[in-house]
Design an enzyme around this catalytic site. Structure first.
Site, short mmCIF file in Angstrom:
data_model
loop_
_atom_site.label_atom_id
_atom_site.label_comp_id
_atom_site.label_asym_id
_atom_site.label_seq_id
_atom_site.Cartn_x
_atom_site.Cartn_y
_atom_site.Cartn_z
N ALA A 13 0.83 -1.21 0.00
CA ALA A 13 0.00 0.00 0.00
C ALA A 13 0.86 1.25 0.00
CB ALA A 13 -0.94 -0.02 1.21
N GLY A 14 2.01 1.18 -0.68
CA GLY A 14 2.80 2.39 -0.91
C GLY A 14 2.25 3.12 -2.12
N ALA A 16 3.00 2.84 -5.21
CA ALA A 16 2.74 1.94 -6.35
C ALA A 16 1.42 1.19 -6.14
CB ALA A 16 3.90 0.97 -6.53
N GLY A 17 1.28 0.56 -4.97
CA GLY A 17 0.09 -0.25 -4.71
C GLY A 17 -1.18 0.59 -4.71
N HIS A 238 22.69 6.50 -0.63
CA HIS A 238 22.39 7.93 -0.65
C HIS A 238 23.56 8.65 -0.01
CE1 HIS A 238 20.43 11.76 -0.05
NE2 HIS A 238 19.37 11.34 -0.69
N LEU A 248 17.83 9.69 6.70
CA LEU A 248 18.03 10.55 5.53
C LEU A 248 18.01 12.03 5.84
CD1 LEU A 248 18.34 10.48 2.42
CD2 LEU A 248 15.89 10.88 2.31
N THR A 250 17.52 14.89 3.35
CA THR A 250 17.11 14.91 1.94
C THR A 250 18.14 15.58 1.02
OG1 THR A 250 15.47 15.75 0.37
CG2 THR A 250 15.74 17.00 2.38
N GLU A 251 18.18 15.04 -0.21
CA GLU A 251 19.00 15.66 -1.25
C GLU A 251 18.50 17.08 -1.52
OE1 GLU A 251 19.97 12.92 -4.37
OE2 GLU A 251 19.86 14.49 -5.87
N ARG A 282 23.81 10.45 -7.50
CA ARG A 282 24.10 9.90 -6.17
C ARG A 282 25.28 8.95 -6.13
NH1 ARG A 282 17.88 9.02 -4.16
NH2 ARG A 282 17.56 11.23 -3.73
N GLU A 388 9.25 0.13 -6.22
CA GLU A 388 10.65 -0.20 -5.94
C GLU A 388 10.94 -1.70 -6.03
OE1 GLU A 388 12.27 1.92 -2.62
OE2 GLU A 388 14.12 0.75 -2.65
N ARG A 399 19.82 5.26 -9.79
CA ARG A 399 18.60 6.06 -9.91
C ARG A 399 18.88 7.52 -9.58
NH1 ARG A 399 14.92 8.14 -6.22
NH2 ARG A 399 15.50 6.91 -4.40
N SER A 404 12.04 8.08 -8.13
CA SER A 404 11.42 6.86 -7.61
C SER A 404 9.96 7.07 -7.20
CB SER A 404 12.21 6.36 -6.41
OG SER A 404 11.51 5.30 -5.84
#
Ligand SMILES: Cc1cc2nc3c(=O)[nH]c(=O)nc-3n(C[C@H](O)[C@H](O)[C@H](O)COP(=O)(O)OP(=O)(O)OC[C@H]3O[C@@H](n4cnc5c(N)ncnc54)[C@H](O)[C@@H]3O)c2cc1C
Length: 584
Positions: A13-14, A16-17, A238, A248, A250-251, A282, A388, A399, A404
């Site tokens: 359930a991200g 994509a899902g 990363h 993280l 962030t970039e 990266r 992913e 990537r 992403s």
């Protein structure tokens, strides 16, 4: 065993899902299975943004985006799929906006855009403003928006169901078996179409940005079902994880103008990417940081200084951006940096080090999102993957940042549409009785096991050794050692026992199943990396220090056969951009 029937099952359930569910739900009965509550999926941790050449603040266009993605992939990305994604990215971003995603805004009210590593204008000339963002909470707002849409459209959710078994027979997918985490017990889910959107696997490393749930279950389950995994040797580090924890930063911090400095306060990226500096891709920035550390220019903690120990981190410096701007565009970095390294980023530079972040490889799919099972791209009927856990391959060997969330959302939508198109021709195929028996036998084994080994020790040893032997720089010696270590860890794993024998919320059982998956797919990473004798993107072999297009411009497929990993290869799709030396 309870048997459920849904035309379409979506595992995960991200972004994509959920995006796939919205699409497939328009024509079919859809259920989403997820081991954690939907909005806790790792997509919600995405900070920096989602790529898409809107050109709100410069003369960006999708062809520059396509070129950057191909070049960033070190020419291993499949250009047909990259072209479609980059061309349609702006429309996808607007769709999210119209669904209710609260993006940050330019003064005129357009979607705000920032710079991100490797994204350029005019085929590499200068950095592009291409990352569409919502402060540094982009993933959070997109994920919640998609979940709202699912709820609004009455998508059925099975939360806290852990998929342990994929039912494939005669190359036709028939459903899955899942463990009910809340109540205990296995359930069979019978379906016409199954889509995996199970996310990444950063938890195979000690220092990672990834959530605890990111254990690559989908890959473990697919491998056990006889499917190959593609390009697993490409693992992204990363550049800017907080020192020690790997959480993280962030970039976006560099996108907004942050600097990277070594112990002499020198902006060392001028040596490695004189044109793009901190906004190189990266793989390059991570290698540059590691090189500074290896060559003795890493920054030191006061303790390291007093003991004369070389430093093992560098500085991310955003102090010159000023507190007001930082609070507006990067609010989250204050909490993260204060809580985990005790530094106020508006007042002092933040200690950072590269951290395991993203899996370029995964379950092989074609551009429609259908899973393929060999080098001839033979489709598995009724099985799909996106996000992913899938390998299309958009990202090739490396990537680009912000590609992403785009990939997951875009291909979630595409694959949902494919399923909606296919569903009329798919049927509920017979469930082979041995599937439920095998799935049950796996669970019974855990409850009955009486071995002496502790699974958390094994997991810790796996993470430490992957960190050491499958880091930013690799060589045959370490890879061979890791292969042997994995063999030993698997032996120890067969000798575990659970202290908790309960059914409800048995987190020990869940973590044991997850560890089984980690140990299973980790071998494909090591075997693929050992075979690939070249440097490409995130795969850097110090004992083979050059890219070798003649031998290695190809995708790896790794199968588990009779307990061993077998490798095969398939060609890269090259359409518009011929491989060139990468300079930034
Ligand atoms: C800290 C962080 C920041 C990031 N920032 C950015 C960014 O700014 N921009 C960008 O483009 N990318 C970013 N990324 C990467 C990007 O967020 C992810 O690659 C992407 O969101 C993955 O989406 P997904 O839907 O494939 O998987 P996820 O969002 O990880 O979801 C996986 C789902 O699968 C389910 N699942 C897994 N295994 C099972 C199982 N066995 N049974 C049932 N369910 C299961 C989980 O419950 C979950 O719902 C970031 C990643 C991290 C870790």
């Amino acid at each position: 065993m309870t048997i459920h029937q849904h035309e379409v099952l979506i595992i995960g359930a991200g972004m994509a899902g959920l995006r796939a569910a919205i699409e497939a739900n328009k024509v079919a009965d859809v259920a989403v299975l997820t081991k954690i509550f939907p909005t806790r999926s790792h997509s919600g941790a995405a900070q920096g943004g989602m790529a898409g050449a809107l050109g709100n603040l410069d003369d960006d266009n999708w062809e520059f985006h396509m070129f950057d993605t191909v070049k960033g992939s070190d020419y291993l990305g499949d250009q047909d799929a990259i072209e479609i994604m980059c061309r349609e990215a702006p429309e996808l971003v607007y769709e999210l906006e119209h669904m209710g995603t609260p993006f940050s805004r330019t003064p005129e009210g357009k979607i705000a855009q920032r710079r991100f590593g490797g994204h350029t204008l005019n085929f590499g000339e200068k950095p592009a403003l291409r990352a569409n963002y919502s402060a540094d909470y982009t993933g959070h707002v997109v994920l919640h928006c998609l979940y709202d849409q699912c709820v609004k459209n009455s998508v059925r959710f099975y939360s806290e169901f852990l998929v342990t078994y994929l039912i494939i027979k005669d190359n036709v997918c028939r459903g899955v078996v899942a463990w009910d985490i809340r109540h205990g017990g296995l359930h069979v889910f019978h379906a016409k179409a199954v889509m995996f959107g199970t996310g990444g696997y950063g938890r195979a490393w000690r220092i990672t940005t990834n959530a605890f749930a990111n254990t690559g279950d989908g890959l473990g389950v697919a491998l056990t079902a006889g499917l190959p995994l593609e390009d697993m040797e490409f693992v992204q580090f990363h550049p800017t994880g907080l020192y020690k924890s790997g959480i993280l930063m962030t970039e976006g911090a560099r996108g907004e103008g942050g600097y990277l400095k070594n112990k002499d306060e020198e902006r060392f990226m001028k040596r490695y990417a004189p044109n793009l500096m901190e906004l190189g891709p990266r793989d390059l920035v991570s290698r540059s940081i590691q090189t500074e550390i290896i060559e003795g220019r890493g920054a030191q903690t006061p303790e390291q200084k007093s003991k004369g120990i070389p430093g093992d981190f560098v500085w991310l410096d955003v102090t010159h951006l000023g507190e007001a701007k930082l609070r507006e565009v990067l609010p989250q970095i204050f909490d993260l940096s204060k809580n985990f390294v005790g530094v106020d980023p508006a007042k002092a530079p933040v200690p950072i080090q590269p951290t395991a972040h993203y899996s370029m490889g995964g379950i092989p799919v074609n551009a429609a999102g259908r899973v393929v099972c060999d080098a001839k791209n033979t489709e598995v009927r009724g099985l799909y993957a996106a996000g992913e856990c899938a390998c299309m391959s958009i990202h090739g060997a490396n990537r680009l940042g912000c590609n992403s969330t785009l990939d997951a959302t875009f291909h979630g939508r595409q694959t949902g549409r494919t399923i909606a198109r296919d569903i009329g021709n798919l049927t509920y195929e017979d469930l082979p009785p041995e599937a439920a028996q095998e799935a049950q036998a796996q669970i019974d084994w855990y409850y009955k096991a009486t071995g002496k080994e502790n699974l958390y020790d094994i997991r810790g040893d796996l993470q430490d050794t992957m960190q050491k032997n499958l880091g930013i720089f690799r060589e045959a010696k370490g890879l061979e050692a890791q292969l042997q270590i994995l063999g030993e860890l698997k032996k120890r794993f067969s000798n575990i026992s659970l202290k908790d024998k309960s059914q409800e919320f048995n987190t020990e059982l869940q973590e044991a199943i997850e560890l089984g998956n980690l140990l299973s797919f980790a071998e494909t990473i090591v075997v693929g990396a050992l075979a690939r004798q070249e440097c490409r993107g995130a795969h850097w072999r110090t004992d083979h220090p050059a890219r070798d297009d003649a031998k290695w411009l190809k995708h790896t497929l790794a199968y588990r056969e009779e307990g061993k990993i077998r490798l095969d290869y398939k060609p890269v799709v090259i359409t518009r951009f011929q491989p060139k030396e990468r300079k930034y």
